[in-house]
Design a protein around this motif. Structure first.
Motif, short mmCIF file in Angstrom:
data_model
loop_
_atom_site.label_atom_id
_atom_site.label_comp_id
_atom_site.label_asym_id
_atom_site.label_seq_id
_atom_site.Cartn_x
_atom_site.Cartn_y
_atom_site.Cartn_z
N ALA A 85 0.82 -1.21 0.00
CA ALA A 85 0.00 0.00 0.00
C ALA A 85 0.86 1.27 0.00
CB ALA A 85 -0.94 0.00 1.21
N THR A 86 2.03 1.21 0.65
CA THR A 86 2.90 2.39 0.70
C THR A 86 3.61 2.64 -0.63
OG1 THR A 86 4.85 1.17 1.51
CG2 THR A 86 3.31 2.03 3.16
N LEU A 87 3.64 1.65 -1.52
CA LEU A 87 4.29 1.84 -2.82
C LEU A 87 3.44 2.68 -3.77
CD1 LEU A 87 5.59 -1.81 -3.47
CD2 LEU A 87 6.86 0.13 -2.52
N ARG A 88 2.15 2.75 -3.51
CA ARG A 88 1.24 3.46 -4.41
C ARG A 88 1.66 4.92 -4.55
NH1 ARG A 88 -5.35 4.17 -3.70
NH2 ARG A 88 -5.64 5.40 -5.61
N GLY A 89 1.67 5.39 -5.78
CA GLY A 89 1.97 6.79 -6.06
C GLY A 89 3.44 7.12 -6.19
N LYS A 90 4.32 6.15 -5.99
CA LYS A 90 5.75 6.43 -6.14
C LYS A 90 6.16 6.54 -7.60
CE LYS A 90 7.38 4.62 -1.73
NZ LYS A 90 8.36 3.75 -1.04
N ASN A 91 5.40 5.88 -8.48
CA ASN A 91 5.64 5.98 -9.93
C ASN A 91 7.12 5.80 -10.28
OD1 ASN A 91 2.87 6.59 -10.83
ND2 ASN A 91 3.16 8.47 -9.66
N ILE A 92 7.63 4.62 -9.96
CA ILE A 92 9.03 4.30 -10.22
C ILE A 92 9.32 4.43 -11.72
CG2 ILE A 92 10.79 2.50 -10.09
CD1 ILE A 92 10.00 3.58 -7.39
N GLU A 93 10.40 5.11 -12.04
CA GLU A 93 10.77 5.32 -13.44
C GLU A 93 11.06 3.98 -14.11
OE1 GLU A 93 14.07 7.84 -16.07
OE2 GLU A 93 13.97 8.04 -13.88
N GLY A 94 10.56 3.84 -15.35
CA GLY A 94 10.78 2.60 -16.09
C GLY A 94 9.83 1.50 -15.70
N GLY A 95 8.80 1.83 -14.92
CA GLY A 95 7.85 0.81 -14.49
C GLY A 95 6.93 0.37 -15.61
N ARG A 96 6.26 -0.74 -15.37
CA ARG A 96 5.30 -1.28 -16.33
C ARG A 96 4.16 -0.29 -16.54
NH1 ARG A 96 4.03 -6.97 -17.60
NH2 ARG A 96 1.81 -7.16 -18.17
N VAL A 97 3.60 -0.27 -17.73
CA VAL A 97 2.52 0.67 -18.05
C VAL A 97 1.31 0.41 -17.15
CG1 VAL A 97 3.27 0.96 -20.43
CG2 VAL A 97 1.63 -0.83 -19.87
N PRO A 98 0.52 1.44 -16.85
CA PRO A 98 -0.65 1.25 -15.98
C PRO A 98 -1.62 0.22 -16.55
CG PRO A 98 -0.15 3.58 -16.24
CD PRO A 98 0.71 2.86 -17.22
N GLU A 99 -2.19 -0.56 -15.65
CA GLU A 99 -3.19 -1.56 -16.02
C GLU A 99 -4.37 -1.43 -15.07
OE1 GLU A 99 -1.24 -5.55 -17.09
OE2 GLU A 99 0.26 -4.56 -15.83
N GLY A 100 -5.55 -1.79 -15.55
CA GLY A 100 -6.72 -1.71 -14.70
C GLY A 100 -7.29 -0.31 -14.70
#
Length: 210
Positions: free
Chosen positions: A165-180
Motif C-alpha cells: 500500500a505504501t508503494l502506491r503513487g511512487k511511480n518508479i521510473e521505467g515501471g510497467r505501463v498502468p493496467e486496470g
C-alpha cells in the motif's frame, strides 16, 4: 652457508631448500580432504532439515514468530493495514516478505515485470486497501497471481499488504505501463489509540458510628 638439503630446482641461480611441510599443516590438509565427503553426505543429500538454507529458513521463521508475539494475530482489514503503513519497524518486515516472494513478478521496487506495476494509481483487482490482503491470500487472475495463504501466515499477509500500500503513487521510473483502473485514494490511517489508565478505586466512606 646453510647445510640444509636443497631440491634439484634452480631458476636463474635461485635455489630452493628442501624443507618439508610442518606435520600439523599436513595433518590438517589430509583431515580436510577426509572431512569433505562426510560434510557433503550430511548436508547435500536431500535429508530434510539439514541444508544450510533450510536451517536459515527455520531460524528466520522462529525469529518471525517471536516478533509476532508482540502484536498477536492480526486481522487483514482496512484499519489494521492502514495502521501498519505508519509503523516503519513493522513495514520493514512486510518489505522483507515482499523481497523474498514478490520481486520476480512485481520487480524489486514494485515497478512491475510479469505482474502489474504497484507504484502507480491503477489497479486490476483492488478497490479498497483491504483487497490487497485478499489478493495476496487467495490469488487473482485465474492463478496469474498465486495464492499465498498456504505459505504465509496472516501477519505476514497483513504486513506485506501494508508495504504494498505504501508503494502506491511512487511511480518508479521505467515501471510497467498502468493496467486496470484508477481508484480512490487510501483512507487516512486511524488515530493512534491512547493508553487508558486504570481508574483509581474510590474508597467508600466509613459508616458513622452511632
Amino acid at each position: 652457508m646453510s647445510e640444509a638439503p636443497k631440491t634439484d630446482h634452480c631458476y636463474d641461480g635461485i635455489e630452493e631448500f628442501d624443507n618439508p611441510l610442518p606435520a600439523w599443516w599436513t595433518a590438517i590438509f589430509v583431515l580436510s580432504i577426509l572431512f569433505a565427503p562426510l560434510y557433503w553426505v550430511y548436508y547435500q543429500t536431500g535429508v530434510e532439515g539439514r541444508s544450510a538454507i533450510e536451517q536459515y529458513e527455520q531460524a528466520s521463521a522462529e525469529n518471525t514468530r517471536l516478533q509476532f508475539a508482540e502484536i498477536g494475530e492480526l486481522t487483514p482489514d482496512a484499519p489494521t493495514i492502514l495502521r501498519f503503513t505508519q509503523q516503519d519497524n513493522w513495514l520493514s518486515v512486510g518489505k522483507s516478505v515482499f523481497k523474498s516472494h514478490c520481486v520476480s513478478c512485481h520487480g524489486a521496487d514494485g515497478q512491475g515485470q510479469v505482474g502489474p506495476n504497484l507504484t502507480d494509481e491503477h489497479f486490476k483487482n483492488i478497490n479498497q486497501i483491504q483487497d490487497i490482503a485478499t489478493v495476496v491470500a487467495n490469488g487473482a487472475g485465474n492463478g496469474a497471481m498465486p495464492k499465498w495463504s498456504d505459505r504465509l501466515n496472516v501477519n505476514e499477509i497483513v504486513l506485506v499488504s501494508a508495504y504494498v500500500a505504501t508503494l502506491r503513487g511512487k511511480n518508479i521510473e521505467g515501471g510497467r505501463v498502468p493496467e486496470g483502473r484508477e481508484i480512490a485514494p487510501w483512507p487516512e490511517p486511524p488515530a493512534e489509540e491512547e493508553a487508558v489508565e486504570p481508574e483509581a478505586e474510590t474508597a467508600e466512606p466509613e459508616e458513622t458510628k452511632a
